[in-house]
Scaffold this motif. Structure first.
Motif, PDB file in Angstrom:
ATOM      1  N   MET A  66       0.833  -1.216   0.000  1.00 22.10           N
ATOM      2  CA  MET A  66       0.000   0.000   0.000  1.00 22.10           C
ATOM      3  C   MET A  66       0.863   1.259   0.000  1.00 22.10           C
ATOM      4  SD  MET A  66      -3.273  -0.728   2.463  1.00 22.10           S
ATOM      5  CE  MET A  66      -4.163   0.739   1.935  1.00 22.10           C
ATOM      6  N   MET A  67       1.923   1.228   0.781  1.00 20.35           N
ATOM      7  CA  MET A  67       2.823   2.382   0.842  1.00 20.35           C
ATOM      8  C   MET A  67       3.434   2.670  -0.538  1.00 20.35           C
ATOM      9  SD  MET A  67       3.053   3.974   3.624  1.00 20.35           S
ATOM     10  CE  MET A  67       3.169   4.026   5.380  1.00 20.35           C
ATOM     11  N   GLN A 210       4.392  -2.084  19.822  1.00 23.57           N
ATOM     12  CA  GLN A 210       4.762  -1.040  18.861  1.00 23.57           C
ATOM     13  C   GLN A 210       3.584  -0.077  18.705  1.00 23.57           C
ATOM     14  OE1 GLN A 210       7.149  -1.306  14.831  1.00 23.57           O
ATOM     15  NE2 GLN A 210       5.198  -2.346  14.626  1.00 23.57           N
ATOM     16  N   VAL A 211       3.882   1.225  18.769  1.00 22.69           N
ATOM     17  CA  VAL A 211       2.827   2.233  18.580  1.00 22.69           C
ATOM     18  C   VAL A 211       3.154   3.033  17.323  1.00 22.69           C
ATOM     19  CG1 VAL A 211       1.546   4.127  19.624  1.00 22.69           C
ATOM     20  CG2 VAL A 211       2.594   2.386  21.090  1.00 22.69           C
ATOM     21  N   VAL A 212       2.156   3.178  16.461  1.00 20.26           N
ATOM     22  CA  VAL A 212       2.358   3.887  15.198  1.00 20.26           C
ATOM     23  C   VAL A 212       1.500   5.146  15.182  1.00 20.26           C
ATOM     24  CG1 VAL A 212       2.282   3.697  12.682  1.00 20.26           C
ATOM     25  CG2 VAL A 212       2.676   1.646  14.071  1.00 20.26           C
ATOM     26  N   ASP A 213       2.154   6.284  15.111  1.00 31.01           N
ATOM     27  CA  ASP A 213       1.460   7.563  14.993  1.00 31.01           C
ATOM     28  C   ASP A 213       1.336   7.889  13.513  1.00 31.01           C
ATOM     29  OD1 ASP A 213       0.658  10.267  15.250  1.00 31.01           O
ATOM     30  OD2 ASP A 213       2.752  10.910  15.319  1.00 31.01           O
ATOM     31  N   THR A 214       0.140   8.268  13.090  1.00 32.67           N
ATOM     32  CA  THR A 214      -0.112   8.453  11.655  1.00 32.67           C
ATOM     33  C   THR A 214      -0.527   9.894  11.351  1.00 32.67           C
ATOM     34  OG1 THR A 214      -2.444   7.905  11.923  1.00 32.67           O
ATOM     35  CG2 THR A 214      -0.948   6.073  11.482  1.00 32.67           C
ATOM     36  N   PRO A 215      -0.434  10.302  10.104  1.00 34.43           N
ATOM     37  CA  PRO A 215      -0.954  11.618   9.725  1.00 34.43           C
ATOM     38  C   PRO A 215      -2.471  11.644   9.910  1.00 34.43           C
ATOM     39  CG  PRO A 215       0.482  10.727   8.019  1.00 34.43           C
ATOM     40  CD  PRO A 215       0.190   9.610   8.965  1.00 34.43           C
ATOM     41  N   GLY A 216      -3.018  12.811  10.189  1.00 30.69           N
ATOM     42  CA  GLY A 216      -4.463  12.931  10.403  1.00 30.69           C
ATOM     43  C   GLY A 216      -5.267  12.643   9.149  1.00 30.69           C
ATOM     44  N   ILE A 217      -6.508  12.189   9.376  1.00 31.88           N
ATOM     45  CA  ILE A 217      -7.391  11.897   8.238  1.00 31.88           C
ATOM     46  C   ILE A 217      -8.501  12.946   8.189  1.00 31.88           C
ATOM     47  CG2 ILE A 217      -9.003  10.206   7.246  1.00 31.88           C
ATOM     48  CD1 ILE A 217      -7.456   8.027   8.600  1.00 31.88           C
ATOM     49  N   HIS A 219     -10.403  13.220   4.869  1.00 34.74           N
ATOM     50  CA  HIS A 219     -11.322  12.793   3.808  1.00 34.74           C
ATOM     51  C   HIS A 219     -11.956  11.456   4.146  1.00 34.74           C
ATOM     52  CE1 HIS A 219      -8.747  15.668   1.574  1.00 34.74           C
ATOM     53  NE2 HIS A 219      -9.929  16.016   1.097  1.00 34.74           N
ATOM     54  N   LYS A 220     -13.208  11.317   3.728  1.00 34.78           N
ATOM     55  CA  LYS A 220     -13.898  10.068   4.019  1.00 34.78           C
ATOM     56  C   LYS A 220     -13.659   9.025   2.932  1.00 34.78           C
ATOM     57  CE  LYS A 220     -16.995  12.782   6.656  1.00 34.78           C
ATOM     58  NZ  LYS A 220     -16.393  14.054   6.237  1.00 34.78           N
ATOM     59  N   GLU A 221     -13.446   9.482   1.715  1.00 35.23           N
ATOM     60  CA  GLU A 221     -13.231   8.563   0.603  1.00 35.23           C
ATOM     61  C   GLU A 221     -11.731   8.393   0.356  1.00 35.23           C
ATOM     62  OE1 GLU A 221     -15.487   7.128  -1.526  1.00 35.23           O
ATOM     63  OE2 GLU A 221     -17.238   7.918  -0.451  1.00 35.23           O
ATOM     64  N   PHE A 222     -11.318   7.124   0.204  1.00 37.74           N
ATOM     65  CA  PHE A 222      -9.888   6.852  -0.020  1.00 37.74           C
ATOM     66  C   PHE A 222      -9.376   7.603  -1.248  1.00 37.74           C
ATOM     67  CE2 PHE A 222      -6.306   4.235  -1.576  1.00 37.74           C
ATOM     68  CZ  PHE A 222      -5.518   4.233  -0.445  1.00 37.74           C
ATOM     69  N   GLN A 231      -1.106   7.112   3.984  1.00 35.47           N
ATOM     70  CA  GLN A 231      -0.175   6.346   4.827  1.00 35.47           C
ATOM     71  C   GLN A 231      -0.886   5.860   6.078  1.00 35.47           C
ATOM     72  OE1 GLN A 231       3.935   7.781   5.295  1.00 35.47           O
ATOM     73  NE2 GLN A 231       3.163   9.658   4.402  1.00 35.47           N
ATOM     74  N   ALA A 232      -1.820   6.690   6.582  1.00 30.74           N
ATOM     75  CA  ALA A 232      -2.571   6.295   7.780  1.00 30.74           C
ATOM     76  C   ALA A 232      -3.395   5.044   7.476  1.00 30.74           C
ATOM     77  CB  ALA A 232      -3.470   7.448   8.225  1.00 30.74           C
ATOM     78  N   ILE A 233      -3.974   5.000   6.292  1.00 34.16           N
ATOM     79  CA  ILE A 233      -4.793   3.846   5.915  1.00 34.16           C
ATOM     80  C   ILE A 233      -3.909   2.600   5.771  1.00 34.16           C
ATOM     81  CG2 ILE A 233      -6.451   2.947   4.214  1.00 34.16           C
ATOM     82  CD1 ILE A 233      -7.376   5.488   5.755  1.00 34.16           C
ATOM     83  N   ALA A 234      -2.729   2.781   5.174  1.00 35.32           N
ATOM     84  CA  ALA A 234      -1.800   1.642   5.034  1.00 35.32           C
ATOM     85  C   ALA A 234      -1.414   1.107   6.412  1.00 35.32           C
ATOM     86  CB  ALA A 234      -0.557   2.060   4.255  1.00 35.32           C
TER      87      ALA A 234
END
Ligand code: GDP
Ligand code: MG
Length: 311
Positions: A66-67, A210-217, A219-222, A231-234
């Motif tokens: 995905m990445m 392991q903790v993964v911090d992701t960029p904020g989301i 949008h509702k649609e991929f 990247q957050a979705i991946a």
């Protein structure tokens, strides 16, 4: 993650020409074939080395795949790879042809001591080689742009139980990570401070998490998301054993509920809970809310599909 070091055609040629010049013996007529071989080997090895290190979309796991796709479609990457591998075979054919011509020259008693014929053929060969390489510059330029983005892909530890933090921009995800792990990522009050994944670790009764911090989301649609959001979705799809939706009572509640709903709907097999840096009163009714302490001390995080997380 790894990505090959990309050099432009003139950089490759410069290095190889210098290397060939150092081998003085090969300048002699009877060594002309070796002279060609040296060019052939040095250049094709460099190109195949690049090829072997370019991301492999097929054999990798869901997270990396995905990445990779967020950065560059597989068909485009295949095009670049094809261009390089075709050039390798063109160079091999070219080299063999010139070796044959040089051997013919060498076989001719009259010509074998005349320098000019050899010099001319070798010059011609290097010229042809250079033009095959030059035609690769377009591809090299594209790869140079991708290099930075691919190198930015975080390298998580797939064997560990993994908690993925998600939520709106500015909801406190990065703060959350820095509170429960040793990680010291950049924290700012503006959206999209986190452009890549931040990883942190904590230990609970001899077990590492392991903790993964992701960029904020937002949008509702991929398909509406930008590469940073994706990247957050991946991370959710490819890494999470537990998804923690980081709720912020100072941000729009409905918007957060909506994003949470979409995350749950699109990840039915994942456990999703709500937590906040703003204490135990910051909660979303109708959801499973957990405190930071519970996460650190007792909340179950089970590793489910070890097999599919191969690296
Ligand atoms: N007052 C207060 N501010 C917080 C809290 N958690 C985060 N912040 C602030 O909210 C802003 C965004 O935090 P950050 O962790 O970067 O959010 P992210 O975008 O979700 O990673 C920063 O200015 C933080 O200092 C909290 O519990 N209380
Ligand atoms: Mg952040």
């Amino acid at each position: 993650m790894n990505f090959p070091k990309i050099e432009k055609s003139n950089e490759i040629l410069d290095v190889v020409i210098k290397k060939v010049r150092k081998t003085k013996d090969y300048q002699r007529n009877e060594m002309a074939v070796k002279y060609i071989s040296l060019y052939q080997i040095e250049i094709t090895e460099r190109l195949t080395n690049v090829l072997s290190k370019l991301p492999d979309y097929q054999t990798t796991n869901k997270y990396y795949s995905m990445m990779f796709k967020n950065i560059c479609p597989q068909t485009t990457m295949d095009k670049y790879k094809n261009h390089i591998s075709k050039s390798v075979s063109v160079i091999n054919k070219l080299s063999e042809r010139y070796k044959r011509q040089l051997l013919r020259l060498l076989a001719n008693k009259k010509d074998r001591y005349k320098k000019e014929g050899f010099v001319k053929l070798k010059k011609e060969y290097v010229g042809r080689l250079a033009s095959v390489l030059k035609r690769l510059d377009n591809t090299f330029n594209k790869l140079l742009i991708l290099e930075k983005e691919f190198r930015r892909i975080a390298t998580p530890r797939f064997e560990l139980r993994t908690i993925v933090l998600t939520g709106l921009p500015n909801s406190g995800k990065t703060t959350y990570l820095s509170m429960i792990t040793e990680a010291c990522p950049e924290i700012n009050s503006y959206a999209f401070t986190t452009k890549a994944l931040n990883l942190g670790y904590f230990k609970r009764r001899q077990v590492m998490y392991q903790v993964v911090d992701t960029p904020g989301i937002i949008h509702k649609e991929f398909k509406e998301m930008n590469a940073i959001e994706k990247q957050a979705i991946a991370a959710i799809k490819g890494l999470a054993d537990l998804v923690v939706f980081v709720y912020n009572p100072n941000l729009d509640k409905e918007e957060q509920e909506e994003i949470l709903r979409v995350i749950k709907e699109n990840n039915l097999e994942k456990k999703v809970v709500v937590s906040s840096t703003y204490g135990k009163d910051a909660r979303l009714d109708g959801e499973e809310n957990i405190t930071m302490e519970e996460l650190l001390e007792s909340y179950p995080v089970e590793k489910k599909d070890l097999v599919s997380k191969k690296q």
